[in-house]
Every structure is written in C-alpha cells, then in structure tokens.
Design a protein around this motif. Structure first.
Motif, mmCIF file in Angstrom:
data_model
loop_
_atom_site.group_PDB
_atom_site.id
_atom_site.type_symbol
_atom_site.label_atom_id
_atom_site.label_comp_id
_atom_site.label_asym_id
_atom_site.label_seq_id
_atom_site.Cartn_x
_atom_site.Cartn_y
_atom_site.Cartn_z
ATOM 1 N N GLU A 198 0.831 -1.207 0.000
ATOM 2 C CA GLU A 198 0.000 0.000 0.000
ATOM 3 C C GLU A 198 0.863 1.254 0.000
ATOM 4 O O GLU A 198 0.586 2.220 -0.730
ATOM 5 C CB GLU A 198 -0.924 -0.011 1.224
ATOM 6 C CG GLU A 198 -1.810 1.215 1.342
ATOM 7 C CD GLU A 198 -2.807 1.358 0.213
ATOM 8 O OE1 GLU A 198 -3.218 2.502 -0.060
ATOM 9 O OE2 GLU A 198 -3.168 0.330 -0.406
ATOM 10 N N LEU A 230 2.357 1.740 -3.419
ATOM 11 C CA LEU A 230 1.327 2.179 -4.353
ATOM 12 C C LEU A 230 1.076 3.671 -4.200
ATOM 13 O O LEU A 230 0.965 4.406 -5.191
ATOM 14 C CB LEU A 230 0.037 1.386 -4.104
ATOM 15 C CG LEU A 230 -1.050 1.445 -5.173
ATOM 16 C CD1 LEU A 230 -0.553 0.879 -6.499
ATOM 17 C CD2 LEU A 230 -2.286 0.672 -4.711
ATOM 18 N N GLN A 231 0.985 4.132 -2.952
ATOM 19 C CA GLN A 231 0.767 5.549 -2.710
ATOM 20 C C GLN A 231 1.956 6.389 -3.184
ATOM 21 O O GLN A 231 1.799 7.504 -3.666
ATOM 22 C CB GLN A 231 0.531 5.789 -1.213
ATOM 23 C CG GLN A 231 -0.764 5.202 -0.690
ATOM 24 C CD GLN A 231 -1.974 6.042 -1.074
ATOM 25 O OE1 GLN A 231 -1.922 6.882 -1.969
ATOM 26 N NE2 GLN A 231 -3.082 5.795 -0.413
ATOM 27 N N LEU A 256 -3.075 8.885 -5.770
ATOM 28 C CA LEU A 256 -4.382 9.193 -6.331
ATOM 29 C C LEU A 256 -4.306 10.506 -7.097
ATOM 30 O O LEU A 256 -3.472 11.372 -6.824
ATOM 31 C CB LEU A 256 -5.434 9.278 -5.224
ATOM 32 C CG LEU A 256 -5.884 7.941 -4.633
ATOM 33 C CD1 LEU A 256 -6.806 8.179 -3.436
ATOM 34 C CD2 LEU A 256 -6.595 7.087 -5.671
ATOM 35 N N TYR A 310 -8.652 3.513 -11.111
ATOM 36 C CA TYR A 310 -8.017 4.145 -9.957
ATOM 37 C C TYR A 310 -9.048 4.557 -8.910
ATOM 38 O O TYR A 310 -8.715 4.725 -7.726
ATOM 39 C CB TYR A 310 -7.182 5.344 -10.385
ATOM 40 C CG TYR A 310 -7.920 6.365 -11.223
ATOM 41 C CD1 TYR A 310 -8.712 7.346 -10.647
ATOM 42 C CD2 TYR A 310 -7.816 6.346 -12.622
ATOM 43 C CE1 TYR A 310 -9.378 8.276 -11.408
ATOM 44 C CE2 TYR A 310 -8.485 7.276 -13.400
ATOM 45 C CZ TYR A 310 -9.265 8.237 -12.797
ATOM 46 O OH TYR A 310 -9.934 9.155 -13.566
ATOM 47 N N ARG A 348 -9.350 2.340 -5.753
ATOM 48 C CA ARG A 348 -8.473 2.495 -4.596
ATOM 49 C C ARG A 348 -9.120 3.388 -3.539
ATOM 50 O O ARG A 348 -9.110 3.078 -2.345
ATOM 51 C CB ARG A 348 -7.123 3.067 -4.999
ATOM 52 C CG ARG A 348 -6.103 2.901 -3.891
ATOM 53 C CD ARG A 348 -4.809 3.662 -4.079
ATOM 54 N NE ARG A 348 -4.346 3.779 -5.443
ATOM 55 C CZ ARG A 348 -3.293 4.527 -5.778
ATOM 56 N NH1 ARG A 348 -2.643 5.189 -4.852
ATOM 57 N NH2 ARG A 348 -2.913 4.616 -7.035
ATOM 58 N N HIS A 378 -10.326 2.299 0.235
ATOM 59 C CA HIS A 378 -9.889 3.007 1.429
ATOM 60 C C HIS A 378 -11.083 3.474 2.260
ATOM 61 O O HIS A 378 -11.044 3.434 3.495
ATOM 62 C CB HIS A 378 -9.037 4.210 1.039
ATOM 63 C CG HIS A 378 -7.727 3.829 0.415
ATOM 64 N ND1 HIS A 378 -6.817 4.764 -0.052
ATOM 65 C CD2 HIS A 378 -7.166 2.619 0.163
ATOM 66 C CE1 HIS A 378 -5.761 4.137 -0.542
ATOM 67 N NE2 HIS A 378 -5.956 2.844 -0.429
ATOM 68 N N LYS A 426 -11.563 -5.262 -7.785
ATOM 69 C CA LYS A 426 -10.636 -4.135 -7.702
ATOM 70 C C LYS A 426 -10.713 -3.483 -6.316
ATOM 71 O O LYS A 426 -9.695 -3.201 -5.682
ATOM 72 C CB LYS A 426 -10.962 -3.093 -8.776
ATOM 73 C CG LYS A 426 -10.666 -3.521 -10.201
ATOM 74 C CD LYS A 426 -9.177 -3.482 -10.492
ATOM 75 C CE LYS A 426 -8.898 -3.750 -11.962
ATOM 76 N NZ LYS A 426 -7.439 -3.801 -12.247
ATOM 77 N N HIS A 447 -7.795 -3.430 -2.948
ATOM 78 C CA HIS A 447 -7.314 -2.242 -2.248
ATOM 79 C C HIS A 447 -7.690 -2.287 -0.768
ATOM 80 O O HIS A 447 -6.899 -1.862 0.095
ATOM 81 C CB HIS A 447 -7.860 -0.982 -2.905
ATOM 82 C CG HIS A 447 -7.242 -0.704 -4.251
ATOM 83 N ND1 HIS A 447 -5.918 -0.352 -4.396
ATOM 84 C CD2 HIS A 447 -7.767 -0.750 -5.511
ATOM 85 C CE1 HIS A 447 -5.641 -0.178 -5.683
ATOM 86 N NE2 HIS A 447 -6.744 -0.421 -6.375
ATOM 87 N N ARG A 461 -5.191 -4.580 0.975
ATOM 88 C CA ARG A 461 -3.893 -3.967 1.274
ATOM 89 C C ARG A 461 -3.957 -3.113 2.533
ATOM 90 O O ARG A 461 -2.964 -2.955 3.240
ATOM 91 C CB ARG A 461 -3.424 -3.120 0.083
ATOM 92 C CG ARG A 461 -3.082 -3.928 -1.154
ATOM 93 C CD ARG A 461 -2.427 -3.067 -2.222
ATOM 94 N NE ARG A 461 -2.183 -3.835 -3.423
ATOM 95 C CZ ARG A 461 -2.940 -3.788 -4.518
ATOM 96 N NH1 ARG A 461 -3.989 -2.980 -4.555
ATOM 97 N NH2 ARG A 461 -2.654 -4.528 -5.575
ATOM 98 N N ARG A 462 -5.131 -2.557 2.799
ATOM 99 C CA ARG A 462 -5.291 -1.714 3.981
ATOM 100 C C ARG A 462 -5.430 -2.539 5.262
ATOM 101 O O ARG A 462 -4.904 -2.154 6.308
ATOM 102 C CB ARG A 462 -6.520 -0.818 3.821
ATOM 103 C CG ARG A 462 -6.263 0.498 3.086
ATOM 104 C CD ARG A 462 -5.295 1.371 3.895
ATOM 105 N NE ARG A 462 -5.000 2.628 3.253
ATOM 106 C CZ ARG A 462 -5.664 3.758 3.479
ATOM 107 N NH1 ARG A 462 -6.665 3.781 4.325
ATOM 108 N NH2 ARG A 462 -5.307 4.860 2.875
#
Length: 278
Positions: free
Chosen positions: A16, A19-20, A25, A101, A104, A108, A172, A176, A179-180
C-alpha cells in the motif's frame, strides 16, 4: 498461524505504501475533476465531500427479511454512503468508464468504515441470535492488523461481462481494501455461472428470483471457505438480492459467518446516515 498473519500484514502494508508513493491518487477530484491537493480525503474536493451522504450505515436484515418474506443469508450488512448522484458518479466512473483508480479510493473508504466499529455494534447490523461480528482492531491491535475476517470475497460478474469490461469492479475494490487491512482476497471463490437479465428494472422479489441458481462455489476454494469468516464485498447494496444469494452459497459451502460490506446503499432498511452539512 499468527506469524504467517503478521508477515502477510507487513507485506500488505508495504504494498500500500509503495502504491501511494509511485501511483498517488489523482490530483483532481474523483467526482468533479477540479484540482485538489494531497490534504483532500480520498482525492475528493470539499464541495463533493459535502454532497456525499456519509454514515456508519447498517442494514436491518431482520426487518428486510420480514418485509420481503425471505430468509437472510448474511450475518450482517454495512455500507459507507447513501446511493445518490455523487456516489453514483464514482461507481459509474469505475464500472463503465474504466477509471480503475477510483477503486483504490473506494477500498480506502471501506477500510475506514470497518475501522469505525464492529459489524455487530448495533442491532441493525447483526441479525438477532447472531453474535457480534469480527473486530479488525480489537484487543488494542493497530489498524491494519490481520484478524477478524479470514478472507474477503468480491461478488462476481459473469465471465462475458468481465471480459467485455476488462475487470470486476468488486475485485478491484477488494484488493485495495485487502492492502489496507491485511486480509487476503479470494477473487474466484464464487462463480457467476449464469448471465442474468439486468436487475435495475425488476422488483425486489423479481431480482431475488432472477438470481436463483446464478452463483456457485468454486470447488478449488471449498476447503478455504469451510469454517471461515468471510467478508463479502460489492459496490452497491440495493435490495440485497445479489448479496443474499452469494451469502447463501458461501453458507452452504460451510462458511462459519458471512458479513457484507458495500460502498453505497439505497436500501429502505438502512440507517446510520450522518446529518447532511450545509
């Protein structure tokens, strides 16, 4: 098992962060396209944030079950926002415009909804007679600790639709979210074996029967599902027909518990919306 869980969580958190770092974003609002800076939550501008109806939302499955005259096949169901104009724009941009995108940000948002409390904190979330749901952050453990749920299972789309679209939006979002919170995804646990008619023009009862026999369990995943606590995930909870049909096949395969989370809901038995700000 605890060691494996901790290692999985470390890798999820690292993925994560990377990715950030390399794929932040958008610097534009995901709803309206106006420029935003890194301080804006979920890359959504202040105007759009104010027009989204947020909440610690629960679906009263018992009341819904009585009203529709069908058995609830979920142990609890929650959502993050009310399904409206701004919320629909986010979902449609993801599903139909290929803006993957957006998934994501929605993942979150779902993670933050789970962090807000147990799936069973209120009576509306959990059916009577069902124990309170898993708490990802119980016992003083930090957010993102692997626990509570064993697997995240996205609601599937039919293979023809997935091939045409190029992806399953629920998968998708699930990745995400994974991952969090450090919970693994089983992307092919449920198979949509029948390409059903569009649900949007059908009544609640017709939606449910339209989906009968449309879902089955992937035999390769039966051993993982049996005895597991499953977090079932989709973009929208409307009448609950899809969620309950998927919950049913998971329960029939031996899942110990099936909780459900959606990004948005327009369900009549949803409560917990925050007051709309001026």
């Amino acid at each position: 098992m605890d060691y494996i869980s901790e290692k999985r969580n470390i890798f999820s958190q690292a993925a994560e962060l990377l990715l950030q770092m390399f794929f932040p974003l958008s610097t534009y609002c995901l709803c309206c396209g106006k420029p935003v800076d890194s301080t804006r939550s979920y890359s959504i501008c202040d105007h759009c944030i104010r027009h989204i109806t947020w909440g610690n939302i629960c679906i009263d499955l018992e009341a819904e079950s009585r009203h529709l005259g069908r058995q609830a096949r979920l142990d609890s169901a929650v959502a993050c926002v009310r399904y409206g104009l701004y919320e629909r724009r986010l979902i449609f941009d993801l599903k139909y415009d290929g803006r993957t995108y957006v998934a994501r940000a929605l993942g979150h948002i779902m993670a933050d909804r789970l962090a807000a409390g147990n799936m069973g904190d209120t009576g509306a979330c959990t059916r009577p007679g069902v124990s309170a749901g898993p708490n990802l952050y119980s016992g003083g453990r930090p957010p993102g600790h692997y626990g509570g749920f064993d697997y995240i299972v996205p609601v599937p789309v039919h293979r023809d639709k997935e091939k045409a679209r190029g992806f399953n939006q629920a998968e998708k979002m699930a990745r995400h979210l994974s991952r969090r919170i450090g919970v693994p995804v089983l992307p092919r646990a449920i198979i949509r074996s029948r390409n059903t008619a569009a649900q949007r023009s059908l009544s609640a009862e017709d939606r449910y029967f339209n989906l009968e026999g449309a879902f089955s369990i992937n035999d390769r995943e039966r051993s993982r599902i049996a005895g597991s606590r499953i977090l079932l995930l989709d973009d929208v909870y409307t009448t609950g027909a899809t969620a309950h049909q998927c919950g049913g096949v998971l329960k029939d395969a031996g899942a110990a518990r099936v909780d459900f989370i959606a990004f948005a809901t327009g369900n009549d038995f949803a409560s917990g919306f925050f007051a709309v700000r001026d």
